[in-house]
Enzyme design. Structure first.
Site, PDB file in Angstrom:
ATOM      1  CE  LYS A 121      85.360 -34.381  93.056  1.00 49.62           C
ATOM      2  NZ  LYS A 121      84.071 -34.931  93.365  1.00 49.62           N
ATOM      3  CG  HIS A 240      77.941 -27.914  91.136  1.00 52.39           C
ATOM      4  ND1 HIS A 240      77.462 -28.097  89.875  1.00 52.39           N
ATOM      5  CD2 HIS A 240      78.715 -26.809  91.087  1.00 52.39           C
ATOM      6  CE1 HIS A 240      77.929 -27.153  89.090  1.00 52.39           C
ATOM      7  NE2 HIS A 240      78.679 -26.349  89.801  1.00 52.39           N
ATOM      8  NE  ARG A 297      80.450 -40.458 100.781  1.00 53.34           N
ATOM      9  CZ  ARG A 297      79.538 -39.904 100.002  1.00 53.34           C
ATOM     10  NH1 ARG A 297      78.321 -40.377  99.980  1.00 53.34           N
ATOM     11  NH2 ARG A 297      79.823 -38.893  99.209  1.00 53.34           N
TER      12      ARG A 297
HETATM   13  P1  ADP Z   1      81.107 -33.577  94.379  1.00 51.39           P
HETATM   14  O1  ADP Z   1      81.993 -34.739  94.665  1.00 51.39           O
HETATM   15  O2  ADP Z   1      81.576 -32.305  94.991  1.00 51.39           O
HETATM   16  O3  ADP Z   1      79.665 -33.872  94.629  1.00 51.39           O
HETATM   17  P2  ADP Z   1      80.858 -34.223  91.549  1.00 51.39           P
HETATM   18  O4  ADP Z   1      82.068 -34.468  90.733  1.00 51.39           O
HETATM   19  O5  ADP Z   1      80.100 -35.417  92.025  1.00 51.39           O
HETATM   20  O6  ADP Z   1      81.247 -33.312  92.817  1.00 51.39           O
HETATM   21  O7  ADP Z   1      79.870 -33.242  90.772  1.00 51.39           O
HETATM   22  C1  ADP Z   1      78.744 -32.682  91.374  1.00 51.39           C
HETATM   23  C2  ADP Z   1      77.816 -32.135  90.322  1.00 51.39           C
HETATM   24  O8  ADP Z   1      78.439 -31.122  89.553  1.00 51.39           O
HETATM   25  C3  ADP Z   1      77.326 -33.133  89.305  1.00 51.39           C
HETATM   26  O9  ADP Z   1      76.240 -33.872  89.768  1.00 51.39           O
HETATM   27  C4  ADP Z   1      76.953 -32.253  88.132  1.00 51.39           C
HETATM   28  O10 ADP Z   1      75.705 -31.638  88.326  1.00 51.39           O
HETATM   29  C5  ADP Z   1      77.993 -31.179  88.193  1.00 51.39           C
HETATM   30  N1  ADP Z   1      79.121 -31.513  87.327  1.00 51.39           N
HETATM   31  C6  ADP Z   1      80.246 -32.173  87.681  1.00 51.39           C
HETATM   32  N2  ADP Z   1      81.073 -32.301  86.625  1.00 51.39           N
HETATM   33  C7  ADP Z   1      80.477 -31.700  85.585  1.00 51.39           C
HETATM   34  C8  ADP Z   1      80.837 -31.470  84.210  1.00 51.39           C
HETATM   35  N3  ADP Z   1      81.996 -31.867  83.729  1.00 51.39           N
HETATM   36  N4  ADP Z   1      79.954 -30.823  83.413  1.00 51.39           N
HETATM   37  C9  ADP Z   1      78.771 -30.385  83.900  1.00 51.39           C
HETATM   38  N5  ADP Z   1      78.385 -30.554  85.169  1.00 51.39           N
HETATM   39  C10 ADP Z   1      79.220 -31.204  86.011  1.00 51.39           C
END
Ligand code: ADP
Length: 672
Positions: A121, A240, A297
């Site tokens: 990331k 999440h 993916r």
């Molecule tokens: P993963 O790859 O583990 O799924 P993500 O980066 O896609 O993690 O984030 C998953 C979720 O976490 C997002 O959909 C959102 O709900 C929450 N999230 C991620 N980053 C933030 C942020 N900076 N502020 C608020 N919520 C966040």
């Protein structure tokens, strides 16, 4: 320009619903299929569906589905042209993709450099920053000293979010509310990241207060073409992780859609992307959006995009892998209607969404149609094992507009009958029936914000719930007695004749897990099927006429007629009322036996796992809710909490110990 290279035989390096889903499209395209399986999956649906199947090894993924070399060896032996990795497992593993290339096997996915670029990331954010894609503010540098990370958090201002650079599925993520909590949260996030991804590099992000998760489906071919297949809103999440997804995103304007779509394509082109990809954004209430990550993916939730675009994304993937040009140009793509996907899981929403394992003694999905699609990898009689993700199915519905599609979702959920494991079906039904969800009040905090109404533990909030459940339970008892052929017994006569007594019956019920006493006056049978009852709850009186059929109850309660679907499960029945799913049972009489399990789920290991740490000392006084012990099971940490004020008198395990599901973990003494 590369030559077209037809795929005649495809190996699917995955299991469960996604394997089955890929096999369906391959079959439609005339491509032969090879499944792989672990010992736990020898009789699984994906194995039965494929033309051929190869055993990989024992149940744990690292000994089977994650064994890239074994999969390649099987592919070579069986003359496979291409491997589809599905999602999870090896789908974003650049090493595996390289192995495929080395053996001249097509990897149905992006090229190695694109996977590598998005694998972290932090690195992804650096690339996107250069490409001019808007980012969530934060620190994504290489220096990982704890003090430096904290300094960035302090400068940014709290709350912040710690995220594992290698993370996925919401793991290795911790929200930090204040500076003094930073180091503890960092430790926990790193620990979870290490055990899930063998990598604990962290990034720090500003925690946005009220965002939505909106992601764009992109597709690129080897010939320089790229399109976006619009957006999905995946805001409804727990821990999440996505719970319900929909397309298109409610309230999306054409202008914002185009802006986000273009930004997503810019992200894809920045890494020379090929194939299906998803660019995830957080969308703020004011329309600002920020790049979070790109998943290289096919996503779990791709079916909602398929429903609204009327395209088969696996077919697109296979065509692109064969080096064909994309089936459509941007201007050919249009949005038709609205689709939802609900992830049906074997888990207990009332116990912190803890996975549930066991045999699916009943598994009857709703009937599939042009409106209802069920993507699953299990059949009745199969086991939900502790080795893999406990998803039972994805329930996808489509209709011309959002409101109608949502009504279909609720209805299909009430027709989804599962028993043998605890599921989230009732919880999904509550979400689909929730007023705020119907009103499109979407945010990633939806579940927390509406916790009290989604988990309903206060029976007074919907007044008619208790009398409806009472009427149902009486009718159910009546029909059970009838089916036991007791109709001729004077004790079961439905005129409710009682010697020297009024017709008032006192009952102890368990509704939504809460004990409640009610009184019922049996007014008698109106005809062959309809019964009349008077129900007393507290000081209120309800008159009802009801009729019970195999899966619907017709009830007229104080002049209001309703039809309510119901389903019987091992421990209770569930009624799907307009607002929510209500569980109910007649309580067995209290024989005064001591309650041996007064520990909110007890101090037993919920499933096989490892003890991560003991958080208190023996004999240390703790408060209700304090975490006593942390264990890890299915790659998630689970806290074992104090049910009340008291102390641990003995821990039966230490950090690092493996424990079997059901094992007693500690002894606890309540303080009076
Ligand atoms: P993963 O790859 O583990 O799924 P993500 O980066 O896609 O993690 O984030 C998953 C979720 O976490 C997002 O959909 C959102 O709900 C929450 N999230 C991620 N980053 C933030 C942020 N900076 N502020 C608020 N919520 C966040």
């Amino acid at each position: 320009m590369k030559q077209t290279r037809p795929i005649k035989k495809l190996l699917i390096a995955n299991r469960g619903e996604i394997s089955c889903r890929i096999i369906k499209t391959a079959r439609k395209m005339g491509i032969a299929t090879v499944a792989v399986y672990s010992d736990a999956d020898a009789n699984a649906l994906h194995v039965k569906m494929a033309d051929e199947a190869v055993r990989l090894g024992p149940a744990p993924s690292r000994e089977s589905y994650l064994k890239g070399e074994l999969i390649i060896a099987a592919a070579i032996k069986l003359g496979v042209d291409a491997i589809h990795p599905g999602y999870g497992f090896l789908s974003e593993n650049a090493q595996f993709c390289k192995l495929c290339e080395q053996h001249d096997i097509i990897f149905v996915g992006p090229p190695v450099p694109a996977i590598e670029a998005m694998g972290s990331k932090s690195a992804a954010k650096q690339i996107m920053q250069k490409a001019g894609v808007p980012l969530v503010p934060g620190y994504h540098g290489e220096d990982q000293s704890a003090d430096l990370l904290k300094q960035h958090a302090d400068d940014m201002g709290y709350p912040v979010l710690l995220k594992a650079a290698a993370g996925g599925g919401g793991k290795g993520m911790r929200q930090v509310a204040a500076s003094n909590e930073f180091f503890a949260a960092l430790d926990a996030a790193k620990r979870e990241a290490m055990s899930s991804f063998s990598d604990d590099i962290m990034l720090v992000e500003k925690y946005l207060a009220d965002p939505r998760h909106v992601e764009i489906q992109v597709f690129c071919d080897n010939h320089g073409n790229g399109v976006y297949l619009f957006e999905r809103d995946c805001s409804v999440q727990r821990r999440h992780q996505k719970v319900i997804e929909e397309a298109p995103a409610p309230g999306m304007t054409e202008a914002l859609r185009a802006q986000m779509g273009e930004a997503a394509l810019k992200a894809a082109h920045a890494i020379n992307y090929v194939g299906a990809g998803t660019v995830e954004f957080l969308l703020e209430p004011d329309g600002q959006f920020f790049f979070m990550e790109m998943n290289t993916r096919l996503q779990v939730e791709h079916p909602v995009t398929e429903m609204i675009t009327q395209q088969d994304l696996v077919e697109w993937q296979l065509k692109v892998a064969q080096n064909e040009i994309l089936p459509c140009e941007q201007s050919d793509l249009q949005i038709h209607g609205h689709a939802f996907e609900a992830r049906v899981y074997a888990e207990d929403p009332n116990n912190d969404f803890l996975p549930s394992t066991g045999k699916l003694i009943k598994l009857v999905p709703p009937t599939e149609s042009q409106h209802v699609r069920v993507d699953t990898g299990v059949l009745q009689g199969d086991d939900v094992s502790p080795y893999y993700d406990p998803m039972i199915a994805k329930l996808i519905v489509w209709d011309a507009d959002r409101a109608t599609a949502l009504a279909r979702l609720a209805s299909a959920l009430s027709d989804y009958h599962v028993d043998g494991v605890t599921t989230n079906i009732d919880f999904l039904y509550n979400l689909a029936s929730h007023e705020a969800f119907q009103q499109e009040k979407l945010t990633t905090h939806f579940i927390e914000r509406h916790e009290s109404s989604l988990f309903l533990s206060d029976l007074s909030s919907t007044e008619t719930m208790v009398p409806i459940a009472t009427a149902f339970l009486i009718m159910r008892r009546q029909s059970e007695n009838q089916s036991k052929d007791l109709v001729n017994s004077p004790w079961q006569a439905s005129n409710h004749w009682r010697m020297n007594e009024s017709h008032l019956e006192k009952l102890e019920l368990l509704i939504q897990g809460i004990s409640i006493s009610v009184k019922v006056e049996h007014l008698g049978r109106l005809d062959h099927t309809r019964h009349s009852l008077k129900i007393f709850v507290d000081n209120k009186e309800y008159v009802c006429v009801c009729e019970l059929s195999k899966d619907v109850m017709n009830i007229n309660l104080n002049g209001h007629n309703q039809q309510i679907k119901w389903v019987e499960r091992t421990e209770h029945a569930t009624l799907f009322t307009e607002q929510m799913a209500v569980t109910c049972a007649i309580q067995a009489p209290d024989l005064g036996l001591e309650d041996v399990d007064d520990h909110h789920g007890g101090f037993n290991a919920p499933m096989n796992g490892t003890i991560v740490g003991l958080l208190v000392d023996v004999d240390q006084l703790v408060e209700k809710g304090d975490t006593l012990m942390v264990m890890e099971a299915m790659k998630m940490e689970h806290a074992i909490k104090a049910p009340n004020k008291g102390k641990v008198t003995e821990f039966y395990f230490s950090a690092g110990d493996l424990v079997g599901g059901g094992a007693q973990l500690l002894a606890f003494e309540l303080q009076e």
